[in-house]
Scaffold this motif. Structure first.
Motif, PDB file in Angstrom:
ATOM      1  N   LEU A 134       0.865  -1.193   0.000  1.00  0.00           N
ATOM      2  CA  LEU A 134       0.000   0.000   0.000  1.00  0.00           C
ATOM      3  C   LEU A 134       0.893   1.232   0.000  1.00  0.00           C
ATOM      4  CD1 LEU A 134      -2.772  -0.641   2.705  1.00  0.00           C
ATOM      5  CD2 LEU A 134      -3.167   0.080   0.363  1.00  0.00           C
ATOM      6  N   ILE A 135       0.662   2.159  -0.908  1.00  0.00           N
ATOM      7  CA  ILE A 135       1.429   3.409  -0.919  1.00  0.00           C
ATOM      8  C   ILE A 135       0.477   4.575  -0.721  1.00  0.00           C
ATOM      9  CG2 ILE A 135       2.812   4.971  -2.329  1.00  0.00           C
ATOM     10  CD1 ILE A 135       4.134   2.605  -3.615  1.00  0.00           C
ATOM     11  N   PRO A 156      -1.236  -0.582  15.368  1.00  0.00           N
ATOM     12  CA  PRO A 156       0.092  -0.567  15.990  1.00  0.00           C
ATOM     13  C   PRO A 156       1.185  -0.182  15.007  1.00  0.00           C
ATOM     14  CG  PRO A 156      -1.126  -2.533  16.635  1.00  0.00           C
ATOM     15  CD  PRO A 156      -1.937  -1.859  15.570  1.00  0.00           C
ATOM     16  N   GLU A 157       1.023  -0.611  13.730  1.00  0.00           N
ATOM     17  CA  GLU A 157       2.032  -0.311  12.722  1.00  0.00           C
ATOM     18  C   GLU A 157       2.122   1.187  12.421  1.00  0.00           C
ATOM     19  OE1 GLU A 157       0.738  -4.333  12.752  1.00  0.00           O
ATOM     20  OE2 GLU A 157      -0.400  -2.476  12.393  1.00  0.00           O
ATOM     21  N   ASP A 184       0.023  -6.741   4.345  1.00  0.00           N
ATOM     22  CA  ASP A 184      -0.219  -7.920   5.203  1.00  0.00           C
ATOM     23  C   ASP A 184      -0.154  -7.553   6.677  1.00  0.00           C
ATOM     24  OD1 ASP A 184      -0.563  -9.805   3.144  1.00  0.00           O
ATOM     25  OD2 ASP A 184       1.608  -9.954   2.860  1.00  0.00           O
ATOM     26  N   ALA A 185       0.443  -6.364   6.969  1.00  0.00           N
ATOM     27  CA  ALA A 185       0.636  -5.985   8.370  1.00  0.00           C
ATOM     28  C   ALA A 185      -0.428  -5.027   8.875  1.00  0.00           C
ATOM     29  CB  ALA A 185       2.013  -5.362   8.556  1.00  0.00           C
ATOM     30  N   LYS A 218      -3.429  -8.477  -4.565  1.00  0.00           N
ATOM     31  CA  LYS A 218      -2.811  -9.791  -4.765  1.00  0.00           C
ATOM     32  C   LYS A 218      -1.300  -9.691  -4.611  1.00  0.00           C
ATOM     33  CE  LYS A 218      -6.422 -11.157  -8.029  1.00  0.00           C
ATOM     34  NZ  LYS A 218      -6.727 -11.545  -9.428  1.00  0.00           N
ATOM     35  N   ASN A 219      -0.674 -10.828  -4.490  1.00  0.00           N
ATOM     36  CA  ASN A 219       0.788 -10.848  -4.372  1.00  0.00           C
ATOM     37  C   ASN A 219       1.432 -10.173  -5.594  1.00  0.00           C
ATOM     38  OD1 ASN A 219       0.508 -12.213  -2.000  1.00  0.00           O
ATOM     39  ND2 ASN A 219       1.119 -14.226  -2.785  1.00  0.00           N
TER      40      ASN A 219
END
Length: 893
Positions: A134-135, A156-157, A184-185, A218-219
């Motif tokens: 994500l940007i 938290p991130e 993913d975080a 997606k990846n």
């Protein structure tokens, strides 16, 4: 790798959106890829392209609104969209919004980012990529140099709303901030805010928390959210003070009779010492047409790119041999001691010195890589200019139509004329050398000013000479059979005729006003702000027929003329005689008195209508009258000429230049004899028609005209745009300037609000330039003496002083007036050098008229004002300089 573009923009039938992709920092000639976008609802647009990248690359793109092949609108590009694309990612999703002009676009100008709030630019570097990325990309000028924009959120991130744990963003282009997150975080919707940390304090953006809803990623995919605008208010709006002075007016101990680019460096030192942050100059374009004093007028450019040889600092040229140097020194001293400029002698001496230096070092300089780079950047104008100069001097005229050869420009002929094998090559190279020297010297002055926190503000003249390089090489862009000027105003009761050709805007529009964009881009190399001379010309220009000397018989162009039927709809029966000068016995007696009999005998013939007269064919235009009195300077001849001019313009209507069956009411006709001769019902009808035509009819029409041109030009660079919006201002002008965030020009003695005698400096708009006087006016002290009744009102009402006003404005009075300007809300308070020195009765000239730069009512005015002291002595005036610094600091500028 695939790029997908997504944009929300509401369109109407027939309009389409396109993304345009290209290499970041590409030149105008490099290939750009057009990507048509599609829509299902006319509001949500998307499109994609597959590109092959072998290594990371910085790309740029923008969006355009089109109708067929025609571009209707481009988004704001002063700060370009950039994307550092990494082939490690398989797909970039670009979620954008249309970039309109930012609400505070001046904070993106080079005046701010490169000088006032100077910040270092960082080359684009790849953001960290994750398996799924994500940007966030935000656009804001609020973090000042040394500060960073952070993202702080509930996750938290993102710091768990703890500012000390917030994630810093990185700045690429000016005021463009980016941050990459591991998708993913973090979990969406993502709640967050932008913050700025200032020492122990945290500035949170205003408004509710932000929520980010990202689609399924997606990846290998990267999702870019590029429509973020942090909401911060500026606690201290930017305000600055400065000085206005032409370069030619500068004086130094070792000067050559006129100011030069080297003197700008000394002027910068004075600005620093006094706390000023802006230096505004007049145009510095070459105006060499005749090599006489008449070329001293700086707005009659022979080239819109070339600089005037007069501004070369010849002190920096290679030393001459002892004998030659001694001769130059004797001439230099004599010219530098003069109270005013001897334009012809100063130019002649400098050109001779430049010729001498060219013989010494010309081949070496022109073989250098620095010159080669300069040539390649300016190849679109430099050879044509050099060829023009050679031919102008060879044939002793700049009127190219009179040249026995090359009167019609040909690029093939130019290539041969300027080729190394040409017999004219050495002469061509001299002008290459002169322009390179001027370019290098001005860049050096600009660099030094920027390092000292000073911006140079240039001036873009509205017109060009009809005998200029551009009129010769690109004549299709101009109406060479018309003359530009200004209608009657406070500067001239008969209007101004500048003698410039008007612009063929229809032709210029075909390539997106390329000619103007190039001019503005050229200015951006040397300046951080600019004054657009006569910005009203981009709404409409006052176009004067070639047979007129004065401006009264002009018409606005473009405009909406009236046919006979419409004129009669106002209750005024149209008569052909309204187009002919109205000359009666009474008028002749009023204008000529004892000379009336002589005038009737030599210049008039009885008209068909009894009791009226016509001008004889030999005198029926102002140009013919001018020719008849050429060379006659006695009082009687001048009186006859001026009053005959008045007879020739005493009409009620002028025919439209493009359609002779349509007409324009003649400007200022309400105060002329042709109007007084009407019956009362006819007067009322004409007055109604006149007011409708000049004050209501064109408002939306002229706004639309300006909005076709000005956005493309003012957004072509990051220069701070300041408009000279004086004169007969249509109601639409303030709205356009506000919409485009251009600074207006506010002058206390020329109020813009109807009914006011003086403008209220305390209520000037923020986006404005406050100044007591311009180069076209008398200086502050001169104005004080012009109209005693007006001065008394100013003394009583504006300065709050009782009784009679003093006959002279003493230093304390001038200081009060300047303080009003400095304390005003205007972003810039720019004071002419003569008005600064008006506060000090030892430094100012004894006669305020000697300080005046121009008299617009006199088309043959000699521009020759010089500072009365040298810059070196000015720097030593400690009390005066401290006073200015104190005033500026007190005003918080």
């Amino acid at each position: 790798m695939k790029l997908s573009f997504h944009l929300r923009y509401k369109t109407v039938w027939g309009e389409t959106l396109h993304a345009v992709l290209y290499r970041a920092h590409a030149t105008a000639s490099e290939r750009k890829i057009n990507i048509p976008l599609s829509t299902q609802d006319g509001e949500n647009w998307s499109g994609e392209i597959q590109i092959l990248l072998k290594q990371p690359a910085e790309l740029a793109y923008h969006y355009e609104l089109r109708q067929g092949a025609r571009v209707l609108r481009r988004e704001w590009q002063s700060v370009p969209r950039s994307l550092y694309a990494d082939p490690a990612a398989s797909h970039y999703f670009l979620q954008d919004q249309w970039r309109a002009l930012p609400e505070e676009s001046w904070l993106y100008s080079s005046a701010v980012t490169d000088v006032f709030r100077r910040r270092e630019t960082h080359p684009a570097s790849p953001l960290k990529l994750f398996t799924r990325t994500l940007i966030l990309r935000a656009q804001t000028p609020r973090p000042v140099p040394g500060q960073t924009l952070f993202v702080c959120g509930g996750a938290p991130e993102l710091g768990g709303w703890n500012p000390q744990k917030a994630l810093p963003m990185s700045e690429g282009e000016f005021n463009e901030w980016s941050l990459s997150l591991d998708a993913d975080a973090v979990s969406c919707p993502l709640e967050y805010k932008f913050i700025i940390r200032v020492k122990d304090e945290t500035l949170w953006e205003e408004g509710p928390n932000r929520l980010l809803y990202a689609p399924e990623i997606k990846n290998g995919e990267v999702w870019v959210q590029d429509d973020l605008r942090p909401r911060f208010t500026d606690p201290a709006p930017l305000r600055a003070a400065g000085a206005v002075i032409p370069v030619f007016s500068l004086r130094s101990e070792d000067g050559w009779g006129a100011g030069d680019f080297g003197d700008l460096e000394k002027l910068t030192d004075w600005a620093v010492r006094t706390g000023q942050r802006v230096i505004q100059i007049l145009p510095i374009n070459d105006t060499t047409l005749t090599r006489t004093w008449q070329d001293s007028y700086p707005y009659n450019a022979v080239s819109v790119y070339a600089f005037h040889p007069l501004y070369a600092d010849v002190r920096r040229l290679p030393a001459a041999d002892a004998k030659t140097a001694k001769r130059f020194e004797a001439e230099r001293k004599k010219l530098n001691a003069l109270p005013q400029i001897d334009y012809e002698a100063a130019l002649r001496l400098k050109l001779e010195r430049l010729q001498h230096a060219f013989a010494q070092e010309g081949k070496r300089v022109l073989a250098s890589p620095e010159f080669r780079r300069f040539y390649l950047e300016n190849e679109h104008w430099l050879p044509a200019y050099a060829m023009f100069c050679v031919l102008r001097d060879r044939y002793q005229t700049a009127d190219f139509s009179a040249w026995p050869q090359h009167s019609f420009f040909s690029r093939g002929e130019m290539a041969n004329f300027c080729a190394p094998y040409s017999p004219d090559y050495d002469e061509v190279c001299f002008w290459y050398y002169v322009q390179y020297i001027l370019h290098a010297q001005l860049l050096a002055a600009v660099k030094r000013a920027r390092e000292k926190g000073i911006i140079l503000k240039g001036d873009i003249p509205i017109g060009i000479s009809p005998h200029s390089v551009e009129a010769w090489t690109e004549k299709e862009l101009f109406c060479l059979d018309a003359q530009a000027g200004a209608p009657p105003d406070d500067f001239s009761a008969t209007g101004q005729n500048w003698g410039f050709p008007t612009y063929n805007w229809d032709v210029m529009a075909r390539d997106g006003y390329r000619w103007w964009v190039r001019r503005f881009t050229h200015m951006a190399r040397y300046f951080d702000a600019y004054r657009i001379d006569h910005v009203l010309g981009f709404f409409r220009i006052w176009e004067i027929p070639s047979h007129s000397v004065q401006g009264l018989l002009g018409q606005f162009s473009p405009a909406l003329p009236m046919d006979a039927q419409e004129i009669e709809s106002f209750g005024l029966p149209f008569k052909p005689e309204y187009l002919r000068p109205y000359i009666s016995e009474q008028i002749l007696f009023e204008k000529f008195g004892d000379l009336a009999k002589e005038v009737k005998k030599h210049y008039l013939a009885p008209a068909a209508q009894q009791g009226l007269y016509d001008l004889l064919p030999s005198y029926d235009t102002q140009r013919k009258i001018q020719a008849a009195f050429a060379g006659k300077t006695d009082e009687k001849s001048l009186r006859l000429q001026n009053e005959l001019y008045a007879l020739a313009s005493n009409v009620l209507f002028v025919p439209d230049r493009k359609d002779a069956s349509k007409y324009h009411p003649r400007i200022s006709a309400l105060s002329d004899a042709a109007f007084r001769a009407l019956s009362q019902p006819e007067k009322e009808a004409f007055t109604h028609l006149y007011n409708e035509y000049f004050f209501r009819r064109h408002n939306q029409f002229w706004k639309d005209e300006a909005m076709k041109k000005l956005p493309a030009l003012t957004q072509a660079t990051r220069l701070l745009a300041c408009a000279e919006d004086l004169g007969m201002i249509p109601d639409c002008v303030p709205d356009v300037l506000k919409e485009l965030q251009m600074l207006s020009l506010e002058i206390q003695r020329m109020p813009k609000r109807l009914g006011d005698t003086f403008a209220d400096t305390a209520h000037y708009p923020y986006l404005s330039v406050a100044t007591p006087s311009t180069h076209d006016m008398s200086v502050l002290r001169g104005w004080w003496k012009e109209t005693p009744a007006l001065t008394r009102r100013f003394w009583n009402e504006v300065l709050g002083s009782p009784g009679e006003a003093p006959a002279e404005a003493d230093g304390k009075t001038c200081e009060k007036i300047l303080n009003q300007h400095l304390q005003s809300p205007a972003m810039l308070a720019l004071i002419s050098f003569q008005d600064w020195t008006s506060m000090d009765e030892k430094l100012r000239s004894k006669d305020p008229e000697a300080e005046r730069i121009n008299v617009p009512a006199n088309p043959r005015h000699y521009w020759r004002y010089r500072m009365p002291m040298t810059l070196e002595k000015l720097l030593q005036e400690e009390a005066f300089n401290a006073k200015i610094r104190g005033m500026i600091e007190s005003a918080k500028r």
